[in-house]
Design a protein around this motif. Structure first.
Motif, mmCIF file in Angstrom:
data_model
loop_
_atom_site.group_PDB
_atom_site.id
_atom_site.type_symbol
_atom_site.label_atom_id
_atom_site.label_comp_id
_atom_site.label_asym_id
_atom_site.label_seq_id
_atom_site.Cartn_x
_atom_site.Cartn_y
_atom_site.Cartn_z
ATOM 1 N N ARG A 199 -41.179 21.747 -55.572
ATOM 2 C CA ARG A 199 -42.173 22.522 -54.828
ATOM 3 C C ARG A 199 -43.261 22.923 -55.810
ATOM 4 O O ARG A 199 -43.019 22.987 -57.014
ATOM 5 N N PHE A 200 -44.423 23.267 -55.304
ATOM 6 C CA PHE A 200 -45.474 23.741 -56.185
ATOM 7 C C PHE A 200 -45.200 25.167 -56.643
ATOM 8 O O PHE A 200 -44.744 26.005 -55.868
ATOM 9 N N HIS A 201 -45.495 25.432 -57.893
ATOM 10 C CA HIS A 201 -45.422 26.772 -58.473
ATOM 11 C C HIS A 201 -46.572 27.595 -57.892
ATOM 12 O O HIS A 201 -47.597 27.026 -57.506
ATOM 13 N N PRO A 202 -46.448 28.916 -57.812
ATOM 14 C CA PRO A 202 -47.545 29.732 -57.279
ATOM 15 C C PRO A 202 -48.885 29.506 -57.988
ATOM 16 O O PRO A 202 -49.940 29.659 -57.371
ATOM 17 N N THR A 203 -48.868 29.122 -59.248
ATOM 18 C CA THR A 203 -50.118 28.875 -59.978
ATOM 19 C C THR A 203 -50.726 27.522 -59.641
ATOM 20 O O THR A 203 -51.843 27.231 -60.058
ATOM 21 N N GLN A 204 -49.994 26.688 -58.895
ATOM 22 C CA GLN A 204 -50.425 25.354 -58.461
ATOM 23 C C GLN A 204 -50.605 24.354 -59.603
ATOM 24 O O GLN A 204 -51.050 23.242 -59.372
ATOM 25 N N ASP A 205 -50.287 24.724 -60.830
ATOM 26 C CA ASP A 205 -50.415 23.787 -61.948
ATOM 27 C C ASP A 205 -49.060 23.363 -62.498
ATOM 28 O O ASP A 205 -48.979 22.675 -63.508
ATOM 29 N N ARG A 206 -47.993 23.765 -61.800
ATOM 30 C CA ARG A 206 -46.639 23.420 -62.216
ATOM 31 C C ARG A 206 -45.810 23.062 -60.977
ATOM 32 O O ARG A 206 -46.176 23.408 -59.859
ATOM 33 N N ILE A 207 -44.681 22.414 -61.221
ATOM 34 C CA ILE A 207 -43.732 22.063 -60.162
ATOM 35 C C ILE A 207 -42.446 22.851 -60.408
ATOM 36 O O ILE A 207 -41.939 22.890 -61.531
ATOM 37 N N VAL A 208 -41.916 23.470 -59.367
ATOM 38 C CA VAL A 208 -40.662 24.216 -59.453
ATOM 39 C C VAL A 208 -39.541 23.312 -58.963
ATOM 40 O O VAL A 208 -39.655 22.692 -57.904
ATOM 41 N N ILE A 209 -38.463 23.243 -59.743
ATOM 42 C CA ILE A 209 -37.329 22.396 -59.381
ATOM 43 C C ILE A 209 -36.023 23.174 -59.489
ATOM 44 O O ILE A 209 -35.942 24.186 -60.179
ATOM 45 N N LEU A 210 -35.025 22.687 -58.810
ATOM 46 C CA LEU A 210 -33.667 23.196 -58.930
ATOM 47 C C LEU A 210 -32.952 22.267 -59.886
ATOM 48 O O LEU A 210 -32.873 21.059 -59.646
ATOM 49 N N ASP A 211 -32.450 22.795 -60.988
ATOM 50 C CA ASP A 211 -31.721 21.961 -61.942
ATOM 51 C C ASP A 211 -30.578 22.777 -62.541
ATOM 52 O O ASP A 211 -30.085 23.698 -61.901
ATOM 53 N N SER A 212 -30.175 22.478 -63.730
ATOM 54 C CA SER A 212 -29.070 23.213 -64.339
ATOM 55 C C SER A 212 -29.400 23.535 -65.785
ATOM 56 O O SER A 212 -30.225 22.886 -66.426
ATOM 57 N N GLU A 213 -28.727 24.559 -66.267
ATOM 58 C CA GLU A 213 -28.814 24.941 -67.670
ATOM 59 C C GLU A 213 -27.386 25.247 -68.107
ATOM 60 O O GLU A 213 -26.820 26.268 -67.726
ATOM 61 N N GLY A 214 -26.808 24.312 -68.855
ATOM 62 C CA GLY A 214 -25.394 24.440 -69.192
ATOM 63 C C GLY A 214 -24.575 24.347 -67.925
ATOM 64 O O GLY A 214 -24.747 23.429 -67.130
ATOM 65 N N GLU A 215 -23.726 25.336 -67.696
ATOM 66 C CA GLU A 215 -22.906 25.362 -66.485
ATOM 67 C C GLU A 215 -23.552 26.166 -65.361
ATOM 68 O O GLU A 215 -22.963 26.327 -64.297
ATOM 69 N N ASN A 216 -24.753 26.662 -65.573
ATOM 70 C CA ASN A 216 -25.445 27.474 -64.571
ATOM 71 C C ASN A 216 -26.431 26.649 -63.764
ATOM 72 O O ASN A 216 -27.025 25.701 -64.275
ATOM 73 N N THR A 217 -26.637 27.058 -62.510
ATOM 74 C CA THR A 217 -27.712 26.502 -61.701
ATOM 75 C C THR A 217 -28.997 27.185 -62.157
ATOM 76 O O THR A 217 -28.989 28.388 -62.452
ATOM 77 N N ALA A 218 -30.089 26.435 -62.231
ATOM 78 C CA ALA A 218 -31.343 27.008 -62.714
ATOM 79 C C ALA A 218 -32.502 26.658 -61.798
ATOM 80 O O ALA A 218 -32.542 25.586 -61.200
ATOM 81 N N CYS A 219 -33.432 27.565 -61.717
ATOM 82 C CA CYS A 219 -34.718 27.327 -61.071
ATOM 83 C C CYS A 219 -35.710 27.250 -62.223
ATOM 84 O O CYS A 219 -35.888 28.227 -62.965
ATOM 85 N N SER A 220 -36.314 26.094 -62.403
ATOM 86 C CA SER A 220 -37.199 25.863 -63.544
ATOM 87 C C SER A 220 -38.542 25.343 -63.065
ATOM 88 O O SER A 220 -38.677 24.865 -61.946
ATOM 89 N N SER A 221 -39.507 25.388 -63.949
ATOM 90 C CA SER A 221 -40.799 24.793 -63.643
ATOM 91 C C SER A 221 -41.161 23.792 -64.734
ATOM 92 O O SER A 221 -40.751 23.936 -65.881
ATOM 93 N N LEU A 222 -41.907 22.772 -64.323
ATOM 94 C CA LEU A 222 -42.384 21.731 -65.225
ATOM 95 C C LEU A 222 -43.890 21.597 -65.040
ATOM 96 O O LEU A 222 -44.407 21.859 -63.957
ATOM 97 N N ASN A 223 -44.579 21.142 -66.109
ATOM 98 C CA ASN A 223 -46.005 20.880 -65.910
ATOM 99 C C ASN A 223 -46.148 19.615 -65.074
ATOM 100 O O ASN A 223 -45.161 18.959 -64.735
#
Length: 159
Positions: A4-28
């Motif tokens: 999905r688009f990040h509120p700033t519209q210059d990044r993409i928000v994704i559902l991924d993982s960090e170690g054993e945790n579920t993560a909500c992250s953004s990418l350029n």
């Protein structure tokens, strides 16, 4: 990963993982510069509101909502967290989280029922019970025909 688009519209928000945790992250926009917004040990879905002010997650089949404080780092989400306001929105369960385009309403469903929660009202909810929500019945009836003669041909030995 449900991009999905990040509120700033210059990044993409994704559902991924960090170690054993579920993560909500953004990418350029080129898929780099990963920034973790929130993590959860038990969440199966985490959704950032379009205005970036609220975060919702599904943990152990229930839906929770919290304001997203500007902490300068990742926020760890948990239904039992006490230092950040956490509001439970479901009695039995909920899935398929989605914010309205303006971020003012959170939608989720369970079976044939769509539930809509006003975000500001839900976050202001105090006390026992669940915050008020609007329920929409999504079920419908469809006429169907199953000719018995065809069924007998499909099931050898049937009468």
């Amino acid at each position: 990963s449900r991009p999905r688009f990040h509120p700033t519209q210059d990044r993409i928000v994704i559902l991924d993982s960090e170690g054993e945790n579920t993560a909500c992250s953004s990418l350029n926009m080129t898929g780099h510069d990963r920034r973790v917004i929130a993590t959860s040990k038990r969440a199966t879905d985490i959704v950032l509101s379009p205005d970036g002010q609220t975060i919702a997650w599904e943990e152990l089949f229930h839906v929770y909502l919290s304001p997203l404080p500007a902490v300068g780092g990742k926020l760890h989400l948990s239904a039992t967290r006490k230092d950040v306001s956490v509001v439970k929105l479901t009695r039995d369960a909920g899935e398929f989280l989605n914010f309205s385009g303006d971020g003012k309403t959170l939608y989720h469903n369970l079976a044939g029922t769509l539930q809509a929660n006003d975000v500001s009202s839900a976050l202001a909810h105090r006390g026992d019970g669940l915050p008020a929500s609007e329920q929409f019945d999504l079920t419908f009836d469809v006429a169907a025909d199953l000719p018995l003669k065809r069924l007998h041909r499909c099931l050898p030995g049937s009468k």
